[in-house]
Design an enzyme around this catalytic site. Structure first.
Site, PDB file in Angstrom:
ATOM      1  N   ALA A 130       0.246  18.519   7.271  1.00 30.64           N
ATOM      2  CA  ALA A 130      -1.266  18.260   6.442  1.00 30.64           C
ATOM      3  C   ALA A 130      -0.899  18.502   4.867  1.00 30.64           C
ATOM      4  O   ALA A 130      -0.945  19.480   4.391  1.00 30.64           O
ATOM      5  CB  ALA A 130      -2.290  18.948   6.904  1.00 30.64           C
ATOM      6  N   GLU A 249      12.361  12.181   5.012  1.00 32.88           N
ATOM      7  CA  GLU A 249      11.291  11.308   5.455  1.00 32.88           C
ATOM      8  C   GLU A 249      11.346   9.854   5.060  1.00 32.88           C
ATOM      9  O   GLU A 249      11.127   9.149   5.730  1.00 32.88           O
ATOM     10  CB  GLU A 249       9.738  12.027   4.795  1.00 32.88           C
ATOM     11  N   GLN A 343       4.224 -16.715   9.690  1.00 34.81           N
ATOM     12  CA  GLN A 343       3.898 -18.216   9.185  1.00 34.81           C
ATOM     13  C   GLN A 343       4.465 -19.353  10.148  1.00 34.81           C
ATOM     14  O   GLN A 343       3.892 -20.120  10.341  1.00 34.81           O
ATOM     15  CB  GLN A 343       4.382 -18.274   7.707  1.00 34.81           C
ATOM     16  N   GLY A 346       2.544 -20.293  13.248  1.00 37.17           N
ATOM     17  CA  GLY A 346       1.144 -20.825  12.723  1.00 37.17           C
ATOM     18  C   GLY A 346       0.066 -19.946  13.366  1.00 37.17           C
ATOM     19  O   GLY A 346      -0.093 -18.973  13.269  1.00 37.17           O
TER      20      GLY A 346
END
Length: 386
Positions: A130, A249, A343, A346
């Protein structure tokens, strides 16, 4: 077309055997249930325990504590690559292995090692860290959560946000300010807050645009009382400890991004070969081939650079600026490549049931957590003397 990499000296036969074992684990135990866990918003805790039972957690933890006893980050990198390849980016195993466990290995005293390492290796204890607060973002020196000593306890007050593994975590490494005097970089300490600590509460499991199966939470500390014996390392050494682990990290993120970009190319290649439009395969169009070739080159170039950084990390020479370069290059390439590959699908590319759609939304956070792309550019620019 396949994303299987050519032979490279960065990995040995042992790493490839480990890869095969972990890939089978993902294919049989994770992938079939992943859609359900995405809808539920979290991985079941049992999956960490199952991963631990197969030796996929705590590879660097000593055998006397139930770990693999092998301090070789290439095994961690294999896991990051395979998680990306399988399209299960929400599995928080790399956070547990690569980001949290190193703090316990470097800074835990003998008693803490006996208390926590066996559970971290077995998966009975899930770890989180945290750092981020609602008002600080990437500014570690701006951390405002406080830990005031009261006898044999620290009294912690503050709030954290965007904490991965935040709901499942049993051990939360909390960055808190234990001293108020001095500059912004001093006075931070790392304190382990255990699951049932009075005054420690978890907020909602945050609703993200991607990585839905990773529990990402708000954490609150309201006069949370933690034994002084839960401090990791020396009092006031937290900032230095946090900064020292950031290159690893960022390398983990880069490894995953490079593998995810290659996977997107594979998905698109398979689709355009099978899909027809106007009576011919999409791959028959020159623009499709050119776009795929460009994406393939970007993915391969960045993967080669990341592999070089991985080799440097293994021999202890990876610098903070090179790690930042790896993260910046790999995550930005991932974003471009996945977008171009989507892309080609579609309208189907916009459907959540297609793996490329999940790859697209999961990719976006790679340029944010672990330090944003802008922070990476700051680090690189300063290393250049500009």
């Amino acid at each position: 077309m396949t994303t299987e990499r050519p032979s490279r000296s960065v990995y040995s036969g042992d790493h490839e055997e480990f890869r095969s074992s972990f890939r089978k684990f993902l294919e049989t135990r994770v992938v079939p249930h992943y859609d359900t866990w995405e809808k539920q918003g979290a991985f079941p805790r049992e999956m960490f325990a199952e991963a631990g039972s197969h030796g996929f957690l705590g590879m660097a933890i000593g055998e006397e504590f139930g770990g693999g006893g092998v301090d070789d980050f290439r095994f961690n990198a294999v896991i990051a690559e395979e998680v990306a390849r399988a399209g299960v980016m929400s599995f928080g195993v790399n956070l547990h292995n690569d980001i949290c466990i190193p703090y316990f290995l470097r800074y835990a005293d003998a008693d803490q090692r006996r208390r926590w390492l066996p559970g971290l290796a077995s998966g009975q204890l899930i770890a989180a860290i945290a750092m981020t607060e609602p008002g600080t973002g990437s500014d570690l020196a701006g951390i405002a959560t406080t830990a005031v000593r009261d006898g044999d306890e620290f009294v912690i007050n503050g709030a954290k946000t965007f904490i991965s593994n935040g709901i499942n975590a049993d051990l939360v490494i909390v960055a808190a300010r234990t001293e108020s005097d001095g500059d912004r970089h001093s006075g931070l300490s790392l304190i382990v807050v255990e699951r049932d600590t009075p005054g420690f509460t978890r907020g909602r499991n945050l609703d993200k645009i991607g990585m839905h199966a990773q529990d990402t939470a708000e954490l609150f500390f309201d006069d949370a009382r933690v034994p002084v014996s839960n401090i990791l390392g020396e009092l006031g050494s937290g900032f230095k400890a946090l900064v020292s682990n950031l290159p690893q990290e960022r390398l983990t993120i880069a490894v995953a991004s490079a593998a995810a970009a290659a996977r997107a190319v594979e998905l698109a290649s398979e689709y355009v070969t099978e899909r027809t439009a106007f009576g011919k395969p999409l791959s028959a169009n020159q623009n499709t081939r050119f776009t795929l070739a460009d994406c393939h080159v970007q993915a391969e170039v960045v993967r080669t650079f990341v592999a070089d950084c991985l080799a440097s990390h293994v021999d202890g020479t990876l610098s903070a600026d090179r790690a930042a370069m790896a993260k910046l290059a790999a995550t930005e390439a991932q974003g471009v490549v996945v977008d171009k590959c989507l892309q080609m699908f579609g309208g189907y590319g916009y459907m959540a049931e297609f793996p490329i759609a999940r790859a697209y939304v999961d990719a976006r956070v790679q340029r944010i957590y672990g330090g944003t792309s802008e922070i990476m550019k700051e680090i690189i620019g300063k290393s250049m003397g500009v």
